[in-house]
Design an enzyme around this catalytic site. Sequence first.
Site, mmCIF file in Angstrom:
data_model
loop_
_atom_site.group_PDB
_atom_site.id
_atom_site.type_symbol
_atom_site.label_atom_id
_atom_site.label_comp_id
_atom_site.label_asym_id
_atom_site.label_seq_id
_atom_site.Cartn_x
_atom_site.Cartn_y
_atom_site.Cartn_z
ATOM 1 N N CYS A 79 -72.967 -13.872 94.753
ATOM 2 C CA CYS A 79 -71.512 -13.834 94.910
ATOM 3 C C CYS A 79 -70.836 -14.664 93.800
ATOM 4 O O CYS A 79 -70.871 -14.247 92.655
ATOM 5 C CB CYS A 79 -71.150 -14.281 96.317
ATOM 6 S SG CYS A 79 -69.590 -13.590 96.857
ATOM 7 N N ARG A 106 -63.496 -10.256 90.086
ATOM 8 C CA ARG A 106 -63.413 -11.178 91.239
ATOM 9 C C ARG A 106 -62.558 -10.576 92.349
ATOM 10 O O ARG A 106 -61.546 -9.936 92.090
ATOM 11 C CB ARG A 106 -62.783 -12.507 90.826
ATOM 12 C CG ARG A 106 -63.663 -13.371 89.974
ATOM 13 C CD ARG A 106 -63.000 -14.702 89.699
ATOM 14 N NE ARG A 106 -62.875 -15.504 90.900
ATOM 15 C CZ ARG A 106 -61.865 -16.333 91.155
ATOM 16 N NH1 ARG A 106 -60.879 -16.459 90.315
ATOM 17 N NH2 ARG A 106 -61.851 -17.012 92.271
ATOM 18 N N HIS A 172 -74.397 -12.062 100.182
ATOM 19 C CA HIS A 172 -75.007 -13.373 100.458
ATOM 20 C C HIS A 172 -76.340 -13.221 101.206
ATOM 21 O O HIS A 172 -76.344 -13.268 102.445
ATOM 22 C CB HIS A 172 -74.078 -14.194 101.354
ATOM 23 C CG HIS A 172 -72.873 -14.721 100.662
ATOM 24 N ND1 HIS A 172 -72.832 -15.959 100.071
ATOM 25 C CD2 HIS A 172 -71.660 -14.172 100.478
ATOM 26 C CE1 HIS A 172 -71.634 -16.161 99.551
ATOM 27 N NE2 HIS A 172 -70.900 -15.088 99.792
ATOM 28 N N GLU A 174 -78.480 -15.349 101.710
ATOM 29 C CA GLU A 174 -78.824 -16.611 102.394
ATOM 30 C C GLU A 174 -78.118 -16.757 103.747
ATOM 31 O O GLU A 174 -78.374 -17.712 104.458
ATOM 32 C CB GLU A 174 -78.501 -17.810 101.482
ATOM 33 C CG GLU A 174 -77.035 -18.228 101.402
ATOM 34 C CD GLU A 174 -76.135 -17.282 100.593
ATOM 35 O OE1 GLU A 174 -76.609 -16.206 100.177
ATOM 36 O OE2 GLU A 174 -74.956 -17.610 100.423
HETATM 37 N N1 GLN Z 1 -64.143 -15.107 95.895
HETATM 38 C C1 GLN Z 1 -65.064 -16.029 95.336
HETATM 39 C C2 GLN Z 1 -64.860 -16.209 93.840
HETATM 40 O O1 GLN Z 1 -64.204 -15.451 93.245
HETATM 41 C C3 GLN Z 1 -66.502 -15.594 95.599
HETATM 42 C C4 GLN Z 1 -66.748 -15.583 97.068
HETATM 43 C C5 GLN Z 1 -68.124 -15.944 97.479
HETATM 44 O O2 GLN Z 1 -68.916 -16.520 96.729
HETATM 45 N N2 GLN Z 1 -68.409 -15.653 98.726
HETATM 46 O O3 GLN Z 1 -65.359 -17.130 93.278
#
Ligand code: GLN
Length: 200
Positions: A79, A106, A172, A174
């Site tokens: 992420c 993002r 994710h 994890e």
């Molecule tokens: N929205 C976050 C970002 O742009 C990423 C979100 C996440 O790691 N769950 O950094």
Amino acid sequence: MKKIGVLAMQGAFVEHIADLRRLGVEAVPLRLSAEFKGLNALIIPGGESTTIGKLMKDYSLVDELRRLIAKGLPVMGTCAGMILLAKQVRGLKLHTLEVMDIEVRRNAFGRQVDSFETVLDIPVLGQPSFPAVFIRAPRIESVGDGVEVLSNLPDGTAVAVRQGNLLATSFHPELTDDLRFHDYFLSIINGNPEVKADDD
Ligand code: GLN
């Protein structure tokens, strides 16, 4: 025994450390470049890429990490961690590691309320399909020639990619009990036993 660092500036580093320990490897939180000594691999967790990226700069980790990655250090970014690995990022003003040949946007799946869970077919993990949690996730917009797409959403969007020793996911792994993705990362690390952060 392999030693895997988890970048612990901000975000979901505790969960990655717990998963790695469940798989029987030594996992350590990392904040300073002095702690990179003896590392066999690194995980960059999810969180806020702006915050993690800024702290990486403030702690002077960027050049050192780029050097280690160029030498072949295996790195998994999840992420926000994927954002920090990507060569091109839409929606981030900061320069980060810029080592993986992917373009990401993002927050492209929407806001916090648009976060979702699904199951993914990830052939390298076999069956059953893998539970995936997306939280304000980045979207992979394009991948370079040397990048292997490991999984897609039904609309074709790539959500897990690999380029040599670099592995990245929009979701994710994890945050569920399924350890297969971390196990897959360990198999990449074990395929490269010669790579250690303190080799010259
Ligand atoms: N929205 C976050 C970002 O742009 C990423 C979100 C996440 O790691 N769950 O950094």
